[in-house]
Scaffold this motif. Structure first.
Motif, PDB file in Angstrom:
ATOM      1  N   ILE A  86     -32.145 -24.978 -32.349  1.00 45.46           N
ATOM      2  CA  ILE A  86     -30.869 -24.878 -33.040  1.00 45.46           C
ATOM      3  C   ILE A  86     -30.002 -23.783 -32.428  1.00 45.46           C
ATOM      4  CG2 ILE A  86     -29.795 -24.312 -35.248  1.00 45.46           C
ATOM      5  CD1 ILE A  86     -31.026 -27.065 -35.159  1.00 45.46           C
ATOM      6  N   GLY A  87     -30.594 -22.633 -32.104  1.00 45.08           N
ATOM      7  CA  GLY A  87     -29.828 -21.524 -31.546  1.00 45.08           C
ATOM      8  C   GLY A  87     -29.356 -21.762 -30.129  1.00 45.08           C
ATOM      9  N   GLU A  88     -29.844 -22.826 -29.478  1.00 48.07           N
ATOM     10  CA  GLU A  88     -29.476 -23.106 -28.097  1.00 48.07           C
ATOM     11  C   GLU A  88     -28.522 -24.292 -27.978  1.00 48.07           C
ATOM     12  OE1 GLU A  88     -33.206 -23.737 -26.237  1.00 48.07           O
ATOM     13  OE2 GLU A  88     -33.803 -21.634 -26.277  1.00 48.07           O
ATOM     14  N   LEU A  89     -28.134 -24.891 -29.111  1.00 46.14           N
ATOM     15  CA  LEU A  89     -27.263 -26.051 -29.078  1.00 46.14           C
ATOM     16  C   LEU A  89     -25.842 -25.650 -28.691  1.00 46.14           C
ATOM     17  CD1 LEU A  89     -28.346 -27.949 -32.323  1.00 46.14           C
ATOM     18  CD2 LEU A  89     -28.961 -28.510 -29.974  1.00 46.14           C
ATOM     19  N   LEU A 117     -24.233 -29.242 -31.950  1.00 52.20           N
ATOM     20  CA  LEU A 117     -24.455 -28.790 -33.323  1.00 52.20           C
ATOM     21  C   LEU A 117     -23.666 -29.658 -34.302  1.00 52.20           C
ATOM     22  CD1 LEU A 117     -25.678 -26.746 -35.274  1.00 52.20           C
ATOM     23  CD2 LEU A 117     -23.712 -25.268 -34.852  1.00 52.20           C
ATOM     24  N   VAL A 118     -22.422 -30.003 -33.941  1.00 58.40           N
ATOM     25  CA  VAL A 118     -21.602 -30.858 -34.798  1.00 58.40           C
ATOM     26  C   VAL A 118     -22.261 -32.227 -34.974  1.00 58.40           C
ATOM     27  CG1 VAL A 118     -19.404 -32.079 -34.960  1.00 58.40           C
ATOM     28  CG2 VAL A 118     -19.446 -29.686 -34.254  1.00 58.40           C
ATOM     29  N   LYS A 171     -23.394 -38.713 -27.724  1.00 59.90           N
ATOM     30  CA  LYS A 171     -24.092 -37.568 -27.130  1.00 59.90           C
ATOM     31  C   LYS A 171     -24.593 -37.907 -25.732  1.00 59.90           C
ATOM     32  CE  LYS A 171     -26.759 -33.879 -26.695  1.00 59.90           C
ATOM     33  NZ  LYS A 171     -27.540 -34.222 -25.506  1.00 59.90           N
ATOM     34  N   THR A 172     -25.151 -39.092 -25.556  1.00 58.89           N
ATOM     35  CA  THR A 172     -25.677 -39.513 -24.252  1.00 58.89           C
ATOM     36  C   THR A 172     -24.559 -39.626 -23.218  1.00 58.89           C
ATOM     37  OG1 THR A 172     -27.438 -40.759 -25.371  1.00 58.89           O
ATOM     38  CG2 THR A 172     -27.017 -41.268 -23.057  1.00 58.89           C
ATOM     39  N   ILE A 173     -23.432 -40.231 -23.625  1.00 59.29           N
ATOM     40  CA  ILE A 173     -22.304 -40.389 -22.709  1.00 59.29           C
ATOM     41  C   ILE A 173     -21.742 -39.033 -22.295  1.00 59.29           C
ATOM     42  CG2 ILE A 173     -19.937 -41.234 -22.510  1.00 59.29           C
ATOM     43  CD1 ILE A 173     -20.789 -43.584 -24.314  1.00 59.29           C
ATOM     44  N   LEU A 174     -21.573 -38.128 -23.273  1.00 59.24           N
ATOM     45  CA  LEU A 174     -21.055 -36.797 -22.966  1.00 59.24           C
ATOM     46  C   LEU A 174     -21.989 -36.037 -22.028  1.00 59.24           C
ATOM     47  CD1 LEU A 174     -19.659 -35.644 -26.436  1.00 59.24           C
ATOM     48  CD2 LEU A 174     -18.356 -36.369 -24.426  1.00 59.24           C
ATOM     49  N   SER A 175     -23.298 -36.174 -22.244  1.00 62.59           N
ATOM     50  CA  SER A 175     -24.269 -35.492 -21.378  1.00 62.59           C
ATOM     51  C   SER A 175     -24.183 -36.011 -19.946  1.00 62.59           C
ATOM     52  CB  SER A 175     -25.684 -35.688 -21.919  1.00 62.59           C
ATOM     53  OG  SER A 175     -25.822 -35.120 -23.208  1.00 62.59           O
ATOM     54  N   GLU A 176     -24.017 -37.338 -19.797  1.00 61.99           N
ATOM     55  CA  GLU A 176     -23.899 -37.913 -18.461  1.00 61.99           C
ATOM     56  C   GLU A 176     -22.613 -37.450 -17.774  1.00 61.99           C
ATOM     57  OE1 GLU A 176     -25.984 -39.746 -16.675  1.00 61.99           O
ATOM     58  OE2 GLU A 176     -27.492 -39.529 -18.244  1.00 61.99           O
ATOM     59  N   LEU A 177     -21.518 -37.400 -18.535  1.00 58.27           N
ATOM     60  CA  LEU A 177     -20.249 -36.951 -17.962  1.00 58.27           C
ATOM     61  C   LEU A 177     -20.334 -35.490 -17.531  1.00 58.27           C
ATOM     62  CD1 LEU A 177     -17.690 -38.594 -20.417  1.00 58.27           C
ATOM     63  CD2 LEU A 177     -18.178 -39.274 -18.060  1.00 58.27           C
TER      64      LEU A 177
END
Length: 233
Positions: free
Chosen positions: A27-30, A35-36, A70-76
């Motif tokens: 949680i502290g590393e998000l 987090l949202v 989340k997956t799309i944002l991580s790939e971008l």
């Protein structure tokens, strides 16, 4: 009542699966957007869990959608430094060469007490001892002391030491871990001989056995576990 139980199990299993697929950050590393998403997922799951009048899909579809986002944002982020900076932001320097960056403190809504607390948690008391204090994207503050305040390492003392390796679990609850033996190119006969040389209990009597980071055998018998339990009670 039975319907509520089933809906709860389904939604709980889905949320656990989604969180696992999102990654293993604590949680502290998000990052802020992570987090949202995590908070929204918990809210979306709680609605159909509490109100049986709502269709189960009303919670499942948005949760799956957030996972896809989340997956799309991580790939971008992996492909574009600009997008990564746009979504996550950039680290900020709070202290440089023992001097506080007042402009950054004001922009990031951080007061001097927050910085002093972080310094104390890292074992430092004086701002003048710090070369850099950097506010990372996840909200944590990295502390880099000046050279004169850095802890002495074995290299500084010219002490020869071998690099430590990860411990290898060989046996748990009396059962051998076959993958571990394949990793070290050993077999059961070697292990039994090893136990005899160490004058250790037999395999069935052991609860755990592993090679520690120094290559030494660590073991503990089931009887020792039971004795510890009795001692604590």
């Amino acid at each position: 009542m039975f319907i509520v139980l089933i809906r709860t199990i389904i939604l709980y299993s889905l949320v656990v699966l989604v969180i696992r697929l999102m990654g293993k950050s604590q949680i502290g590393e998000l990052q802020p957007y992570e987090l949202v998403i995590t908070i929204m997922i918990s809210d979306l799951a709680s609605l159909p869990m509490q109100d049986t009048r709502l269709p189960l899909l009303l919670g499942i579809i948005p949760i799956i959608t957030l996972l896809m986002v989340k997956t799309i944002l991580s790939e971008l982020q992996q492909k574009s430094p600009f997008i990564r900076k746009l979504i996550d932001g950039a680290p900020c320097i709070l202290i440089k060469d023992g001097k506080i960056n007042l402009k950054t403190l004001k922009n990031q809504r951080i007061n001097i007490n927050d910085i002093m607390e972080e310094l104390r948690l890292n074992g430092y008391f004086n701002i003048s001892d710090i070369q850099y204090a950097i506010l990372e994207n996840n909200g944590q503050i990295s502390i880099i002391p000046k050279i004169k305040k850095q802890p002495v390492s074995k290299e500084d003392l010219k002490i020869q030491a071998q690099e430590e390796q990860l411990p290898i679990l060989l046996l748990l609850n009396g059962k051998l871990i076959n993958k571990s033996f394949q990793k070290i190119n050993k077999d059961e006969a070697w292990f039994d001989k090893f136990l005899q040389e160490e004058k250790a209990p037999t395999r069935n009597e052991l609860y755990i056995a592993m090679l520690d980071s120094n290559g030494k055998l660590f073991y503990q018998s089931k009887n020792e576990i039971e004795n510890l339990d009795e001692y604590l009670t």
